[in-house]
Design a protein around this motif. Structure first.
Motif, mmCIF file in Angstrom:
data_model
loop_
_atom_site.group_PDB
_atom_site.id
_atom_site.type_symbol
_atom_site.label_atom_id
_atom_site.label_comp_id
_atom_site.label_asym_id
_atom_site.label_seq_id
_atom_site.Cartn_x
_atom_site.Cartn_y
_atom_site.Cartn_z
ATOM 1 N N ILE A 276 0.867 -1.124 0.196
ATOM 2 C CA ILE A 276 -0.286 -0.103 0.035
ATOM 3 C C ILE A 276 0.917 1.366 -0.044
ATOM 4 N N LYS A 277 1.995 1.373 0.737
ATOM 5 C CA LYS A 277 3.077 2.408 0.766
ATOM 6 C C LYS A 277 3.540 2.891 -0.575
ATOM 7 N N HIS A 278 3.736 1.560 -1.163
ATOM 8 C CA HIS A 278 4.244 1.724 -2.668
ATOM 9 C C HIS A 278 3.331 2.485 -3.403
ATOM 10 N N ILE A 279 2.250 1.844 -3.491
ATOM 11 C CA ILE A 279 1.043 2.303 -4.342
ATOM 12 C C ILE A 279 0.776 3.952 -3.958
ATOM 13 N N GLU A 280 0.779 4.199 -2.869
ATOM 14 C CA GLU A 280 0.519 5.555 -2.387
ATOM 15 C C GLU A 280 1.505 6.522 -3.024
ATOM 16 N N LYS A 281 2.806 5.845 -3.028
ATOM 17 C CA LYS A 281 3.832 6.983 -3.680
ATOM 18 C C LYS A 281 3.554 7.080 -5.143
ATOM 19 N N LEU A 282 3.120 6.018 -5.682
ATOM 20 C CA LEU A 282 2.973 6.274 -7.117
ATOM 21 C C LEU A 282 1.567 7.122 -7.594
ATOM 22 N N ILE A 283 0.631 6.918 -6.438
ATOM 23 C CA ILE A 283 -0.481 7.779 -6.879
ATOM 24 C C ILE A 283 -0.089 9.280 -6.502
ATOM 25 N N ASP A 284 0.786 9.604 -5.552
ATOM 26 C CA ASP A 284 1.337 10.847 -5.264
ATOM 27 C C ASP A 284 1.881 11.369 -6.490
ATOM 28 N N ALA A 285 2.791 10.526 -7.056
ATOM 29 C CA ALA A 285 3.619 11.026 -8.220
ATOM 30 C C ALA A 285 2.669 11.468 -9.345
ATOM 31 N N PHE A 286 1.656 10.646 -9.848
ATOM 32 C CA PHE A 286 0.713 10.960 -10.699
ATOM 33 C C PHE A 286 0.145 12.197 -10.412
ATOM 34 N N ASP A 287 -0.317 12.577 -9.182
ATOM 35 C CA ASP A 287 -1.015 13.631 -8.737
ATOM 36 C C ASP A 287 -0.538 14.633 -9.131
ATOM 37 N N LYS A 288 0.998 14.813 -8.635
ATOM 38 C CA LYS A 288 1.784 16.032 -8.750
ATOM 39 C C LYS A 288 2.076 16.334 -10.269
ATOM 40 N N LYS A 289 1.752 15.292 -11.211
ATOM 41 C CA LYS A 289 1.858 15.471 -12.769
ATOM 42 C C LYS A 289 0.617 15.685 -13.278
ATOM 43 N N GLN A 290 -0.579 15.669 -12.662
ATOM 44 C CA GLN A 290 -2.022 15.744 -13.214
ATOM 45 C C GLN A 290 -2.116 16.574 -14.257
ATOM 46 N N THR A 291 -1.989 17.824 -14.133
ATOM 47 C CA THR A 291 -2.167 18.729 -15.039
ATOM 48 C C THR A 291 -1.467 18.622 -16.386
ATOM 49 N N TYR A 292 -0.051 18.483 -15.928
ATOM 50 C CA TYR A 292 0.957 18.094 -17.303
ATOM 51 C C TYR A 292 0.129 16.724 -17.875
ATOM 52 N N LEU A 293 0.309 15.908 -17.418
ATOM 53 C CA LEU A 293 -0.205 14.647 -18.280
ATOM 54 C C LEU A 293 -1.944 14.811 -18.759
ATOM 55 N N ALA A 294 -2.475 15.548 -18.175
ATOM 56 C CA ALA A 294 -4.202 15.887 -18.777
ATOM 57 C C ALA A 294 -3.573 16.464 -20.130
ATOM 58 N N SER A 295 -2.894 17.762 -19.969
ATOM 59 C CA SER A 295 -2.550 18.574 -21.112
ATOM 60 C C SER A 295 -1.761 17.586 -22.364
ATOM 61 N N LEU A 296 -0.741 16.943 -22.020
ATOM 62 C CA LEU A 296 -0.366 15.954 -23.042
ATOM 63 C C LEU A 296 -1.058 15.268 -23.522
ATOM 64 N N MET A 297 -2.166 14.504 -22.892
ATOM 65 C CA MET A 297 -2.900 13.700 -23.657
ATOM 66 C C MET A 297 -3.965 14.084 -24.330
ATOM 67 N N SER A 298 -4.374 15.556 -23.778
ATOM 68 C CA SER A 298 -5.382 16.178 -25.014
ATOM 69 C C SER A 298 -4.541 16.850 -26.245
ATOM 70 N N GLN A 299 -3.291 17.302 -26.001
ATOM 71 C CA GLN A 299 -2.360 17.247 -27.413
ATOM 72 C C GLN A 299 -2.376 16.185 -28.413
ATOM 73 N N GLU A 300 -2.084 14.971 -27.899
ATOM 74 C CA GLU A 300 -1.924 13.636 -28.717
ATOM 75 C C GLU A 300 -3.245 13.407 -29.209
ATOM 76 N N MET A 301 -4.342 13.702 -28.419
ATOM 77 C CA MET A 301 -5.516 13.514 -29.194
ATOM 78 C C MET A 301 -6.038 14.451 -30.115
ATOM 79 N N GLY A 302 -5.494 15.547 -30.111
ATOM 80 C CA GLY A 302 -5.714 16.698 -30.978
ATOM 81 C C GLY A 302 -7.104 17.474 -30.629
#
Length: 78
Positions: free
Chosen positions: A52-78
């Motif tokens: 659970i501790k490892h998964i929580e660290k992974l979730i935190d890493a995704f949360d910190k990059k959420q805006t960037y990842l959402a923007s990137l995915m939107s660009q890739e979809m056009g």
């Protein structure tokens, strides 16, 4: 031997290149699969609280990059 790369593009911007990543060779993929199988044994014997501790660290890493990842995915979809 040249390094092959996979390009990420934006189809709504005339396929402007957003970025690129190196493509793993078949040998590298086989090594990564082997490493993953070895890690699976360790993961299976690890206690639930530790997993659970490892998964929580992974979730935190995704949360910190959420805006960037959402923007990137939107660009890739056009």
């Amino acid at each position: 031997m040249s390094i092959m790369k996979l390009q990420s593009t934006n189809p709504s911007k005339n396929y402007k290149v957003i970025g690129e990543v190196e493509i793993s060779s078949p040998r590298e993929i086989a090594q990564k699969v082997l490493m993953s199988r070895k890690a699976l044994n360790s993961w299976a014997t690890m206690g639930l609280d530790h997993r659970i501790k490892h998964i929580e660290k992974l979730i935190d890493a995704f949360d910190k990059k959420q805006t960037y990842l959402a923007s990137l995915m939107s660009q890739e979809m056009g």
